[in-house]
Write an enzyme that holds these catalytic residues in place. Structure first.
Site, PDB file in Angstrom:
ATOM      1  N   TRP A  34       0.822  -1.310   0.002  1.00  0.00           N
ATOM      2  CA  TRP A  34      -0.035   0.038  -0.189  1.00  0.00           C
ATOM      3  C   TRP A  34       0.711   1.417  -0.089  1.00  0.00           C
ATOM      4  O   TRP A  34       0.473   2.229  -0.637  1.00  0.00           O
ATOM      5  CB  TRP A  34      -0.901  -0.042   1.191  1.00  0.00           C
ATOM      6  CG  TRP A  34      -1.956  -1.019   1.224  1.00  0.00           C
ATOM      7  CD1 TRP A  34      -1.832  -2.124   2.048  1.00  0.00           C
ATOM      8  CD2 TRP A  34      -2.999  -1.452   0.163  1.00  0.00           C
ATOM      9  NE1 TRP A  34      -2.868  -3.023   1.799  1.00  0.00           N
ATOM     10  CE2 TRP A  34      -3.682  -2.746   0.404  1.00  0.00           C
ATOM     11  CE3 TRP A  34      -3.400  -0.685  -1.006  1.00  0.00           C
ATOM     12  CZ2 TRP A  34      -4.655  -3.099  -0.328  1.00  0.00           C
ATOM     13  CZ3 TRP A  34      -4.264  -1.168  -1.669  1.00  0.00           C
ATOM     14  CH2 TRP A  34      -4.911  -2.722  -1.526  1.00  0.00           C
TER      15      TRP A  34
ATOM     16  N   ASP B  37      -1.218   6.808   6.258  1.00  0.00           N
ATOM     17  CA  ASP B  37      -2.226   5.910   5.897  1.00  0.00           C
ATOM     18  C   ASP B  37      -2.428   4.964   7.243  1.00  0.00           C
ATOM     19  O   ASP B  37      -1.430   4.146   7.366  1.00  0.00           O
ATOM     20  CB  ASP B  37      -2.108   5.104   4.702  1.00  0.00           C
ATOM     21  CG  ASP B  37      -2.968   3.953   4.140  1.00  0.00           C
ATOM     22  OD1 ASP B  37      -3.872   3.999   5.132  1.00  0.00           O
ATOM     23  OD2 ASP B  37      -2.609   3.270   3.345  1.00  0.00           O
TER      24      ASP B  37
ATOM     25  N   LYS C 273     -10.877  -1.923   7.788  1.00  0.00           N
ATOM     26  CA  LYS C 273     -10.115  -2.750   8.365  1.00  0.00           C
ATOM     27  C   LYS C 273     -10.079  -2.690  10.122  1.00  0.00           C
ATOM     28  O   LYS C 273     -10.088  -3.611  10.588  1.00  0.00           O
ATOM     29  CB  LYS C 273      -8.428  -2.251   8.232  1.00  0.00           C
ATOM     30  CG  LYS C 273      -8.155  -2.228   6.575  1.00  0.00           C
ATOM     31  CD  LYS C 273      -7.981  -3.557   6.310  1.00  0.00           C
ATOM     32  CE  LYS C 273      -7.839  -3.512   4.534  1.00  0.00           C
ATOM     33  NZ  LYS C 273      -7.137  -2.854   3.898  1.00  0.00           N
TER      34      LYS C 273
HETATM   35  C1  LIG Z   1      -6.628  -2.381   2.581  1.00  0.00           C
HETATM   36  C2  LIG Z   1      -5.505  -0.910   2.615  1.00  0.00           C
HETATM   37  C3  LIG Z   1      -5.684  -0.087   1.544  1.00  0.00           C
HETATM   38  C4  LIG Z   1      -6.737   0.099   0.391  1.00  0.00           C
HETATM   39  O1  LIG Z   1      -7.925   0.592   0.947  1.00  0.00           O
HETATM   40  P1  LIG Z   1      -9.165   0.546  -0.164  1.00  0.00           P
HETATM   41  O2  LIG Z   1     -10.233   1.370   0.967  1.00  0.00           O
HETATM   42  O3  LIG Z   1      -9.647  -0.484  -0.340  1.00  0.00           O
HETATM   43  O4  LIG Z   1      -8.769   1.640  -1.011  1.00  0.00           O
HETATM   44  C5  LIG Z   1      -4.784   1.055   1.746  1.00  0.00           C
HETATM   45  N1  LIG Z   1      -3.833   0.898   2.766  1.00  0.00           N
HETATM   46  C6  LIG Z   1      -3.810   0.052   4.012  1.00  0.00           C
HETATM   47  C7  LIG Z   1      -2.632   0.229   4.696  1.00  0.00           C
HETATM   48  C8  LIG Z   1      -4.622  -1.092   3.853  1.00  0.00           C
HETATM   49  O5  LIG Z   1      -4.649  -2.063   4.539  1.00  0.00           O
END
Ligand SMILES: *Cc1c(COP(=O)(O)O)cnc(C)c1O
Length: 355
Positions: free
Chosen positions: A101, A168, A192
Site C-alpha cells: 500500500w 495511511d 480494516k
Molecule cells: C486495505 C488498505 C488500503 C486500501 O484500502 P481501500 O479502501 O481498498 O482503497 C490502503 N492502505 C492500507 C494500509 C490498507 O490496509
C-alpha cells in the site's frame, strides 16, 4: 458453531454493532423507515454524520484545528487526495516504502510532483519497517503507512521527522494512542478496523490543507468537503452509520487506550506461540511486528493439510496469508476477542502434539 473471524479486511466488527446495524436497516430510530431509504439530509442522518465526526475527534484527541470527514474512494483515492491537498505545485514530498500500500501511495503521488522514497524494505519482501533517511530539504511532508496489513509489520510509534507527517492508518486506526500534532493528514479506509467497506476517514489540519497553488478538483478537495460538513455529495450512509456505532463501542469499552491494551495482549499471545512452537516461524522481523496482523508460516509445508483441516474444524476463519507472502495471517483487529486468539493458539499446540 462460533466462528473466529481473523479476516484482514473487510473484517470482524463488534456483535452489538452488527445487531444495531441490522435493526437500522429494517427500522431506523423507530421511524418505520430503513436507514438506507431516507434522505442523507434528514435530521436523523445528519446527526449520525455529526456523531461519527465528533467521536473521531474525541477518541483520537485531535487538536482544535483538525476537521474529520467520511468520504468515498477508499484509502486508494486517499493516496491521490493526500498529494492534491498537501503537495505544492512543483513541490516535493518524502515517502517511506514499507509495503504494497505504501508503494501504491508513492505511485499515485508521483502524478503530482517530485517524490523521494527515503526508505524501503522491498528487497526483503517487506519483512521489516525500513530505516529512513531524513526528508530532502524543501519536502512538504513525510508520508508513511503505519501498519502494513499484508506483511504484518507496523511502525513502533510515530516516526521522527523534521517535516509534517501524513499517514495511511487504514489498518491500525483506533488501535493505539498517538499524538496527532505532528500530522497534516491521517486517512484510513473503514473496512480494516472501523466499519464496513465504503467510506474512508480523513482527519486533517484545516490550517495546512489546500495551500498548494494548484487547482483541486472538487471531490478531491478536503476544504470543499469540510465546508459542507462532509455532505458535499451523498455520503455512504450505511458504512458511516456502522462506523459511528463502532466508535460508540470503542468509547464504551474505555476508548483507544483500552483498545491498545487489549491489542497488545492478543498480539503478545500469538507471537509467543509462533516463537515457542517448533513447527512455525514468523514473517516479520521481531522489532517490526504488527499488533494487528500476525504473519507466519509452517516451517515444513507437509503439515499444511493437517493444520488447515484443524483450524477450519475449530471455527477459525480468514487466516490464509496474502498471496504475496504466503503462509498464514491472523488479523486481530479491535473487535476480535482474546478467546478467538486462544482458539487459534490451541490449534497450533494441537498440531505440534499430533504432527
Ligand atoms: C486495505 C488498505 C488500503 C486500501 O484500502 P481501500 O479502501 O481498498 O482503497 C490502503 N492502505 C492500507 C494500509 C490498507 O490496509
Amino acid at each position: 458453531m462460533k466462528i473466529h473471524n481473523f479476516s484482514a479486511g473487510p473484517c470482524i466488527l463488534p456483535e452489538t454493532v452488527l445487531n444495531d446495524a441490522a435493526q437500522a436497516v429494517s427500522n431506523f430510530n423507530g421511524s418505520g423507515l430503513s436507514l438506507v431509504e431516507i434522505s442523507h439530509r434528514s435530521p436523523d442522518f445528519v446527526a449520525v454524520m455529526e456523531e461519527a465526526r465528533t467521536l473521531t475527534k474525541e477518541l483520537l484527541n485531535l487538536p482544535e484545528r483538525f476537521d474529520v470527514l467520511f468520504l468515498q474512494g477508499g484509502a486508494s483515492l486517499g493516496f491521490l487526495t493526500a498529494a492534491y491537498n498537501f503537495l505544492p505545485e512543483g513541490g516535493k514530498a518524502a515517502y517511506i516504502d514499507s509495503g504494497t500500500w505504501a508503494n501504491k501511495a508513492v505511485k499515485e503521488a508521483k502524478h503530482l510532483g517530485g517524490i523521494s522514497v527515503v526508505g524501503t524494505s522491498k528487497a526483503s519482501n517487506y519483512d521489516h519497517i525500513p530505516a529512513a533517511d531524513s526528508a530532502p530539504a524543501g519536502s512538504s511532508y513525510l508520508h508513511y503507512t503505519s501498519n502494513n496489513t499484508i506483511f504484518g509489520t507496523q511502525f513502533a510509534g510515530t516516526p521522527e521527522a523534521s517535516v509534517p507527517l501524513i499517514a495511511d492508518m487504514s489498518s491500525d486506526i483506533f488501535s493505539r494512542e498517538f499524538d496527532a500534532n505532528p500530522f497534516h493528514l491521517i486517512y484510513a479506509g473503514a473496512q480494516k478496523n472501523m466499519g464496513p467497506a465504503g467510506t474512508v476517514m480523513y482527519a486533517f489540519d484545516t490550517e495546512a490543507a489546500g495551500k498548494t497553488g494548484r487547482s483541486i478538483p472538487s471531490y478531491l478537495d478536503l476544504q470543499v468537503h469540510a465546508s459542507k460538513d462532509s455532505m458535499f455529495n451523498t455520503p455512504s450512509v450505511f458504512p458511516v452509520y456502522v462506523t459511528m456505532l463502532t466508535l460508540r463501542w470503542i468509547k464504551s469499552m474505555g476508548g483507544v487506550k483500552a483498545m491498545e491494551i487489549r491489542n497488545a495482549e492478543k498480539a503478545g499471545l500469538i507471537y509467543a506461540e509462533i516463537d515457542r512452537n517448533p513447527l512455525f516461524e514468523g514473517h516479520a522481523a521481531i522489532k517490526s511486528r504488527s499488533t494487528m496482523n500476525a504473519t507466519f508460516r509452517l516451517i515444513d509445508d507437509a503439515h499444511a493439510t493437517a493444520f488447515d483441516a484443524m483450524w477450519e474444524e475449530a471455527g477459525v476463519s480468514g487466516i490464509k496469508g496474502h498471496r504475496s507472502v504466503g503462509g498464514y495471517r491472523a488479523s486481530m483487529y479491535n473487535a476480535l476477542p482474546k478467546e478467538s486468539v486462544q482458539v487459534l493458539i490451541d490449534v497450533m499446540k494441537e498440531l505440534e502434539r499430533t504432527a
